[in-house]
Design a protein around this motif. Structure first.
Motif, PDB file in Angstrom:
ATOM      1  N   UNK A  12      23.718 -18.885  46.862  1.00 49.46           N
ATOM      2  CA  UNK A  12      23.199 -18.422  48.433  1.00 49.46           C
ATOM      3  C   UNK A  12      24.661 -17.928  48.468  1.00 49.46           C
ATOM      4  N   UNK A  13      25.540 -17.621  48.815  1.00 50.39           N
ATOM      5  CA  UNK A  13      26.275 -16.582  49.423  1.00 50.39           C
ATOM      6  C   UNK A  13      26.192 -16.946  51.124  1.00 50.39           C
ATOM      7  N   UNK A  14      26.796 -17.131  51.680  1.00 52.94           N
ATOM      8  CA  UNK A  14      26.450 -17.680  53.118  1.00 52.94           C
ATOM      9  C   UNK A  14      28.531 -18.393  53.730  1.00 52.94           C
ATOM     10  N   UNK A  15      28.354 -17.681  54.936  1.00 52.75           N
ATOM     11  CA  UNK A  15      29.903 -18.076  55.772  1.00 52.75           C
ATOM     12  C   UNK A  15      29.731 -18.365  56.974  1.00 52.75           C
ATOM     13  N   UNK A  16      30.645 -19.257  58.281  1.00 50.91           N
ATOM     14  CA  UNK A  16      30.730 -19.473  59.314  1.00 50.91           C
ATOM     15  C   UNK A  16      30.651 -18.182  59.746  1.00 50.91           C
ATOM     16  N   UNK A  17      31.758 -17.463  59.442  1.00 51.07           N
ATOM     17  CA  UNK A  17      32.033 -15.853  59.938  1.00 51.07           C
ATOM     18  C   UNK A  17      31.332 -15.288  61.287  1.00 51.07           C
ATOM     19  N   UNK A  18      30.841 -15.589  62.002  1.00 46.53           N
ATOM     20  CA  UNK A  18      29.206 -14.645  62.800  1.00 46.53           C
ATOM     21  C   UNK A  18      29.230 -13.421  62.829  1.00 46.53           C
ATOM     22  N   UNK A  19      29.592 -12.673  62.392  1.00 40.91           N
ATOM     23  CA  UNK A  19      29.790 -10.947  61.977  1.00 40.91           C
ATOM     24  C   UNK A  19      29.677 -10.890  60.756  1.00 40.91           C
ATOM     25  N   UNK A  26      28.275  -9.536  54.657  1.00 44.04           N
ATOM     26  CA  UNK A  26      29.759 -10.007  53.320  1.00 44.04           C
ATOM     27  C   UNK A  26      29.952  -9.603  52.882  1.00 44.04           C
ATOM     28  N   UNK A  27      29.069  -8.743  51.838  1.00 44.96           N
ATOM     29  CA  UNK A  27      29.577  -7.949  50.391  1.00 44.96           C
ATOM     30  C   UNK A  27      29.591  -6.393  50.600  1.00 44.96           C
ATOM     31  N   UNK A  28      29.656  -6.269  51.628  1.00 43.55           N
ATOM     32  CA  UNK A  28      29.671  -4.751  51.693  1.00 43.55           C
ATOM     33  C   UNK A  28      31.265  -4.411  52.322  1.00 43.55           C
ATOM     34  N   UNK A  29      31.717  -5.558  53.255  1.00 37.35           N
ATOM     35  CA  UNK A  29      33.190  -5.553  54.069  1.00 37.35           C
ATOM     36  C   UNK A  29      33.813  -6.083  52.557  1.00 37.35           C
ATOM     37  N   UNK A  30      33.376  -7.502  51.761  1.00 36.12           N
ATOM     38  CA  UNK A  30      34.643  -7.221  50.604  1.00 36.12           C
ATOM     39  C   UNK A  30      34.350  -5.156  49.923  1.00 36.12           C
ATOM     40  N   UNK A  31      33.668  -4.770  50.178  1.00 34.73           N
ATOM     41  CA  UNK A  31      33.642  -3.624  49.121  1.00 34.73           C
ATOM     42  C   UNK A  31      34.020  -2.207  49.874  1.00 34.73           C
ATOM     43  N   UNK A  32      34.388  -2.333  50.996  1.00 40.62           N
ATOM     44  CA  UNK A  32      35.200  -1.526  51.659  1.00 40.62           C
ATOM     45  C   UNK A  32      36.591  -2.282  51.554  1.00 40.62           C
ATOM     46  N   UNK A  33      37.034  -3.500  51.750  1.00 39.91           N
ATOM     47  CA  UNK A  33      38.237  -3.875  52.076  1.00 39.91           C
ATOM     48  C   UNK A  33      38.537  -4.297  50.081  1.00 39.91           C
ATOM     49  N   UNK A  63      24.049 -14.752  40.989  1.00 41.03           N
ATOM     50  CA  UNK A  63      24.343 -13.017  40.894  1.00 41.03           C
ATOM     51  C   UNK A  63      26.299 -12.390  40.916  1.00 41.03           C
ATOM     52  N   UNK A  64      25.947 -11.334  40.363  1.00 36.82           N
ATOM     53  CA  UNK A  64      26.983 -10.936  40.234  1.00 36.82           C
ATOM     54  C   UNK A  64      27.033  -9.857  40.582  1.00 36.82           C
ATOM     55  N   UNK A  65      27.911  -9.066  41.829  1.00 35.01           N
ATOM     56  CA  UNK A  65      27.968  -7.738  41.894  1.00 35.01           C
ATOM     57  C   UNK A  65      28.377  -7.223  40.796  1.00 35.01           C
ATOM     58  N   UNK A  66      27.907  -5.710  40.472  1.00 29.90           N
ATOM     59  CA  UNK A  66      27.290  -4.520  39.182  1.00 29.90           C
ATOM     60  C   UNK A  66      29.372  -4.466  39.038  1.00 29.90           C
ATOM     61  N   UNK A  67      30.574  -4.610  39.984  1.00 21.89           N
ATOM     62  CA  UNK A  67      31.838  -4.591  39.629  1.00 21.89           C
ATOM     63  C   UNK A  67      32.318  -5.219  38.968  1.00 21.89           C
TER      64      UNK A  67
END
Length: 100
Positions: A12-19, A26-33, A63-67
């Motif tokens: 499972x994808x988890x982070x301590x980053x509040x945002x 998290x994945x959306x941010x990775x896509x944007x960047x 889990x994999x992102x399609x890319x």
């Protein structure tokens, strides 16, 4: 179930980053960047590290992102390769496979 034993784990994808508490954020941010491959590699590396302490007879769902399907490192020999026989790669439904 009858044996009452664990047969699989899912990463499972988890982070301590509040945002970025929500994995979708998290994945959306990775896509944007433009860092989806980096994120996928980090996830697979973390699973590989944890797999060593998991029972040898359990499956590991990742889990994999399609890319990630076009990331050359997905098929190269990596730490996760050592556990390939018990790794199940799942394509996340959050993004389209069109164009892959």
């Amino acid at each position: 179930m009858r044996a009452r034993r664990i047969v699989a784990y899912e990463a499972l994808l988890r982070t301590d980053e509040p945002t970025l508490r929500n994995p979708l954020a998290f994945v959306t941010a990775a896509e944007r960047l433009g860092r989806v491959h980096e994120l996928g590699r980090r996830v697979r590396s973390s699973v590989a590290a944890a797999a060593s302490s998991a029972p040898a007879d359990v499956q590991l769902f990742v889990n994999l992102h399609p890319s990630d399907l076009v990331d050359p490192e997905l098929v190269e020999k990596t730490a996760l390769s050592e556990h390939a026989r018990r790794v199940v790669l799942e394509i996340t439904e959050r993004a389209s496979l069109e164009g892959m």
